[in-house]
Scaffold this motif. Structure first.
Motif, mmCIF file in Angstrom:
data_model
loop_
_atom_site.group_PDB
_atom_site.id
_atom_site.type_symbol
_atom_site.label_atom_id
_atom_site.label_comp_id
_atom_site.label_asym_id
_atom_site.label_seq_id
_atom_site.Cartn_x
_atom_site.Cartn_y
_atom_site.Cartn_z
ATOM 1 N N GLY A 209 -50.721 -34.373 44.451
ATOM 2 C CA GLY A 209 -50.217 -35.749 44.547
ATOM 3 C C GLY A 209 -50.808 -36.527 45.710
ATOM 4 N N ASP A 210 -51.482 -35.816 46.619
ATOM 5 C CA ASP A 210 -52.146 -36.508 47.729
ATOM 6 C C ASP A 210 -53.602 -36.751 47.357
ATOM 7 O OD1 ASP A 210 -49.784 -36.264 49.170
ATOM 8 O OD2 ASP A 210 -50.364 -34.321 49.981
ATOM 9 N N VAL A 211 -54.322 -37.411 48.261
ATOM 10 C CA VAL A 211 -55.728 -37.672 47.960
ATOM 11 C C VAL A 211 -56.582 -37.461 49.211
ATOM 12 C CG1 VAL A 211 -55.333 -40.153 48.222
ATOM 13 C CG2 VAL A 211 -57.383 -39.383 47.072
ATOM 14 N N VAL A 212 -57.731 -36.814 49.010
ATOM 15 C CA VAL A 212 -58.670 -36.617 50.117
ATOM 16 C C VAL A 212 -59.949 -37.381 49.801
ATOM 17 C CG1 VAL A 212 -59.910 -34.954 51.548
ATOM 18 C CG2 VAL A 212 -57.721 -34.289 50.507
ATOM 19 N N PHE A 213 -60.316 -38.292 50.681
ATOM 20 C CA PHE A 213 -61.540 -39.076 50.538
ATOM 21 C C PHE A 213 -62.633 -38.353 51.313
ATOM 22 C CE2 PHE A 213 -57.823 -41.728 50.404
ATOM 23 C CZ PHE A 213 -58.027 -42.510 49.271
ATOM 24 N N SER A 214 -63.707 -38.012 50.609
ATOM 25 C CA SER A 214 -64.704 -37.145 51.237
ATOM 26 C C SER A 214 -66.107 -37.635 50.899
ATOM 27 C CB SER A 214 -64.471 -35.719 50.710
ATOM 28 O OG SER A 214 -65.526 -34.858 51.051
ATOM 29 N N ASP A 215 -66.955 -37.703 51.916
ATOM 30 C CA ASP A 215 -68.348 -38.124 51.705
ATOM 31 C C ASP A 215 -69.026 -37.136 50.751
ATOM 32 O OD1 ASP A 215 -70.616 -39.935 53.445
ATOM 33 O OD2 ASP A 215 -71.387 -38.183 52.377
ATOM 34 N N GLN A 216 -69.833 -37.694 49.877
ATOM 35 C CA GLN A 216 -70.550 -36.916 48.870
ATOM 36 C C GLN A 216 -71.403 -35.801 49.494
ATOM 37 O OE1 GLN A 216 -73.552 -39.496 47.357
ATOM 38 N NE2 GLN A 216 -73.794 -38.373 45.442
ATOM 39 N N LEU A 217 -71.880 -36.003 50.723
ATOM 40 C CA LEU A 217 -72.744 -35.001 51.347
ATOM 41 C C LEU A 217 -72.021 -34.130 52.375
ATOM 42 C CD1 LEU A 217 -76.174 -36.860 51.833
ATOM 43 C CD2 LEU A 217 -75.313 -35.582 49.863
ATOM 44 N N ASN A 218 -70.677 -34.167 52.364
ATOM 45 C CA ASN A 218 -69.943 -33.305 53.287
ATOM 46 C C ASN A 218 -70.233 -31.832 53.026
ATOM 47 O OD1 ASN A 218 -68.651 -35.148 54.909
ATOM 48 N ND2 ASN A 218 -66.750 -35.195 53.718
ATOM 49 N N ALA B 66 -69.927 -27.861 52.337
ATOM 50 C CA ALA B 66 -69.249 -27.139 51.246
ATOM 51 C C ALA B 66 -67.849 -26.670 51.646
ATOM 52 C CB ALA B 66 -70.093 -25.947 50.811
ATOM 53 N N SER B 67 -67.631 -26.364 52.904
ATOM 54 C CA SER B 67 -66.306 -25.883 53.324
ATOM 55 C C SER B 67 -65.260 -26.990 53.202
ATOM 56 C CB SER B 67 -66.357 -25.358 54.757
ATOM 57 O OG SER B 67 -66.867 -26.335 55.648
ATOM 58 N N ILE B 68 -65.685 -28.231 53.300
ATOM 59 C CA ILE B 68 -64.764 -29.356 53.109
ATOM 60 C C ILE B 68 -64.431 -29.488 51.624
ATOM 61 C CG2 ILE B 68 -64.584 -31.887 53.250
ATOM 62 C CD1 ILE B 68 -66.248 -31.678 55.870
ATOM 63 N N VAL B 69 -65.453 -29.380 50.790
ATOM 64 C CA VAL B 69 -65.244 -29.444 49.340
ATOM 65 C C VAL B 69 -64.281 -28.322 48.904
ATOM 66 C CG1 VAL B 69 -66.383 -29.303 47.093
ATOM 67 C CG2 VAL B 69 -67.553 -30.421 49.022
ATOM 68 N N SER C 56 -57.653 -33.767 74.421
ATOM 69 C CA SER C 56 -56.629 -33.823 73.370
ATOM 70 C C SER C 56 -55.378 -33.114 73.876
ATOM 71 C CB SER C 56 -57.146 -33.127 72.113
ATOM 72 O OG SER C 56 -57.343 -31.748 72.371
ATOM 73 N N GLU C 57 -54.273 -33.361 73.217
ATOM 74 C CA GLU C 57 -53.029 -32.714 73.645
ATOM 75 C C GLU C 57 -53.096 -31.215 73.438
ATOM 76 O OE1 GLU C 57 -49.828 -36.228 72.595
ATOM 77 O OE2 GLU C 57 -49.493 -34.233 71.770
ATOM 78 N N ALA C 58 -53.734 -30.808 72.346
ATOM 79 C CA ALA C 58 -53.703 -29.383 72.004
ATOM 80 C C ALA C 58 -54.938 -28.980 71.215
ATOM 81 C CB ALA C 58 -52.435 -29.084 71.194
ATOM 82 N N ALA C 59 -55.163 -27.680 71.142
ATOM 83 C CA ALA C 59 -56.317 -27.143 70.406
ATOM 84 C C ALA C 59 -55.909 -25.845 69.727
ATOM 85 C CB ALA C 59 -57.477 -26.881 71.361
ATOM 86 N N LEU C 60 -56.631 -25.501 68.663
ATOM 87 C CA LEU C 60 -56.353 -24.260 67.947
ATOM 88 C C LEU C 60 -57.685 -23.648 67.518
ATOM 89 C CD1 LEU C 60 -53.963 -22.579 66.808
ATOM 90 C CD2 LEU C 60 -54.100 -23.949 64.729
ATOM 91 N N VAL C 61 -57.853 -22.357 67.823
ATOM 92 C CA VAL C 61 -59.090 -21.669 67.471
ATOM 93 C C VAL C 61 -58.951 -21.049 66.076
ATOM 94 C CG1 VAL C 61 -60.576 -19.704 68.065
ATOM 95 C CG2 VAL C 61 -59.742 -21.232 69.870
ATOM 96 N N PHE C 62 -59.958 -21.210 65.271
ATOM 97 C CA PHE C 62 -60.023 -20.582 63.945
ATOM 98 C C PHE C 62 -61.160 -19.564 63.938
ATOM 99 C CE2 PHE C 62 -57.340 -22.817 60.759
ATOM 100 C CZ PHE C 62 -56.769 -23.766 61.583
ATOM 101 N N ALA C 63 -61.200 -18.735 62.904
ATOM 102 C CA ALA C 63 -62.207 -17.676 62.845
ATOM 103 C C ALA C 63 -63.616 -18.235 62.674
ATOM 104 C CB ALA C 63 -61.893 -16.702 61.714
ATOM 105 N N ASN C 64 -63.739 -19.318 61.947
ATOM 106 C CA ASN C 64 -65.054 -19.948 61.760
ATOM 107 C C ASN C 64 -64.841 -21.350 61.189
ATOM 108 O OD1 ASN C 64 -64.804 -19.690 58.833
ATOM 109 N ND2 ASN C 64 -65.262 -17.533 59.141
ATOM 110 N N GLY C 65 -65.932 -22.087 61.069
ATOM 111 C CA GLY C 65 -65.831 -23.466 60.598
ATOM 112 C C GLY C 65 -65.358 -23.543 59.159
ATOM 113 N N TYR C 66 -65.785 -22.598 58.364
ATOM 114 C CA TYR C 66 -65.375 -22.583 56.961
ATOM 115 C C TYR C 66 -63.851 -22.477 56.864
ATOM 116 C CZ TYR C 66 -65.376 -21.466 51.994
ATOM 117 O OH TYR C 66 -65.161 -21.504 50.647
#
Ligand SMILES: *Cc1c(COP(=O)(O)O)cnc(C)c1O
Length: 392
Positions: A122-131, A133-136, A98-108
């Protein structure tokens, strides 16, 4: 605060009360954990490649502690951005192509940070029902509309994409491997849909990074879809055996996140010794292909043994193998009986999984031997029969 007592008691009655147990590693036996003074075969860890106790990684972290000190002292945007971070991000971009990367403290924090930086009111996020919890939680933080589609149901996703097609920004998010079911997302179809509807596609490779594809690049790479997926998220807490997370994408995305991802901006940088350890783990994970091979062999053997014992475990290639038992108390009793027989396998209950789908979730590592897994499958069968036949 009596209401807390009342609610906790009610949760206990419903077999959904959680508590923490002390666990410690067994030196020289990475596939085991000590609980209640006994070593147990650990079938509930995400240390897929058996790296969490590796002496070469420990040595690098010790060395870095001596040269870099214990803590980073500040957020990366203040003075916490040590050279080890930049070296790691360069290596991550190279690994992920990839062109670039960024490290975060954890997946959450990566998931909440990315989603809330990209979508807003006003935007919308389409998310699988079983994603995960950090995505939710990321969607909630963003205040965007949450369009939840049925698990892996592309017809349902299409319907929702069509319904919300006029929204300003559209983000589709999916786990690559679903963490409690071990099945895979239909990434090819997701790419087609995101292109058709002009959405951004974000894939969480928490349980597939390090495990699939050449050099463990992940499921997107294994399917040749790396360039079609806009945002790659992965964690260092699973196959890497450490802690932390990464986001890979183009330079614009990474610049945007550096300015907008609040969990990155308003939180202290990870300790430099950890970041150095992650770099070492990344080297090992790329070069030691035998760990992945061993893990995939273990998975095949374990699934086949459980299948032969009469359990309906799916044919997924992922190292997450659930046995769904339904009722919460049954799952708790199953787990306790396995522990008596020397196996650590945790009961997963609502709200982590849907009501009525409590399960034992087994996860495998490259550290498990064939004999251990075959013996475990026999033991699981016997316990299952004794508990009133949990086989399907
Ligand atoms: C474990 C997990 C996370 C969270 O990662 P941490 O580094 O443990 O915070 C995010 N997404 C998925 C799919 C996960 O399984």
């Amino acid at each position: 605060m009596n209401w807390m007592e009342d609610e906790l008691e009610a949760m206990d009655r419903a077999s959904i009360l959680r508590s923490m147990r002390a666990s410690s590693p067994v030196p020289e036996r990475p596939g085991y954990t000590i609980r209640g003074n006994r070593p147990l075969l650990n079938l509930s860890s995400n240390d897929y490649l058996g790296l969490s106790q590796h002496p070469a990684i420990i040595a690098v972290m010790q060395e870095a502690l001596l040269t870099e000190g214990c803590g980073s002292g500040a957020s990366r945007l203040v003075t916490g951005n040590r050279a080890v971070y930049e070296r790691l991000e360069e290596a991550l971009s190279e690994w992920q192509n990839s062109e670039a990367a960024l490290v975060f403290a954890n997946g959450y924090m990566a998931n909440t940070g990315v989603i809330s930086a990209i979508a807003g009111r006003g935007d919308v996020v389409f998310s699988d029902q079983l994603n995960h919890a950090s995505i939710v939680d990321g969607i909630q933080m963003s205040r965007a509309e949450h369009a939840r589609y049925r698990h892996n149901d592309m017809a349902h996703l299409r319907k929702l994409l069509s319904k919300f097609r006029d929204r300003r920004r559209k983000l589709i998010v999916t786990d690559a491997v679903f963490s409690m079911d071990g099945d895979l997302a239909p990434l090819q179809e997701l790419v087609l849909l995101k292109e058709e509807y002009g959405a951004i596609l974000m894939v969480d490779e928490a349980h597939s990074g390090g495990i699939y594809g050449e050099k463990g690049k992940g499921l997107c790479h294994a399917l040749g879809l790396q360039d079609e997926v806009d945002i790659h998220v992965g964690t260092f807490s699973k196959a890497f055996g450490l802690y932390g997370a990464y986001v890979c994408g183009n330079r614009t995305l990474i610049r945007w996140l550096t300015n907008k991802a609040r969990p990155l901006i308003y939180s202290t940088a990870l300790p430099p010794s950890l970041v150095a350890g992650i770099s070492k783990a990344l080297d090992m994970l790329q070069s030691e292909n035998w760990r992945r091979e061993q893990l995939h062999e273990a998975n095949k053997l374990f699934r086949a043994s459980l299948h032969a014992a009469g359990f309906a475990v799916g044919g997924s290639s992922s190292p997450i193998v659930p046995i769904i038992v339904g009722e919460n108390d049954k799952a708790v009793r199953f787990s306790a009986a396995l522990e008596e027989k020397g196996i650590a396998a945790v009961a997963i209950r609502p709200p982590t999984v849907l009501e009525g789908t409590a399960r034992i979730r087994f996860s495998l590592t490259a550290a498990h031997t064939k004999k251990e897994l075959i013996d475990a499958a026999v033991c699981i069968r016997n316990v299952g029969i004794r508990l009133g036949d949990l086989r399907q």
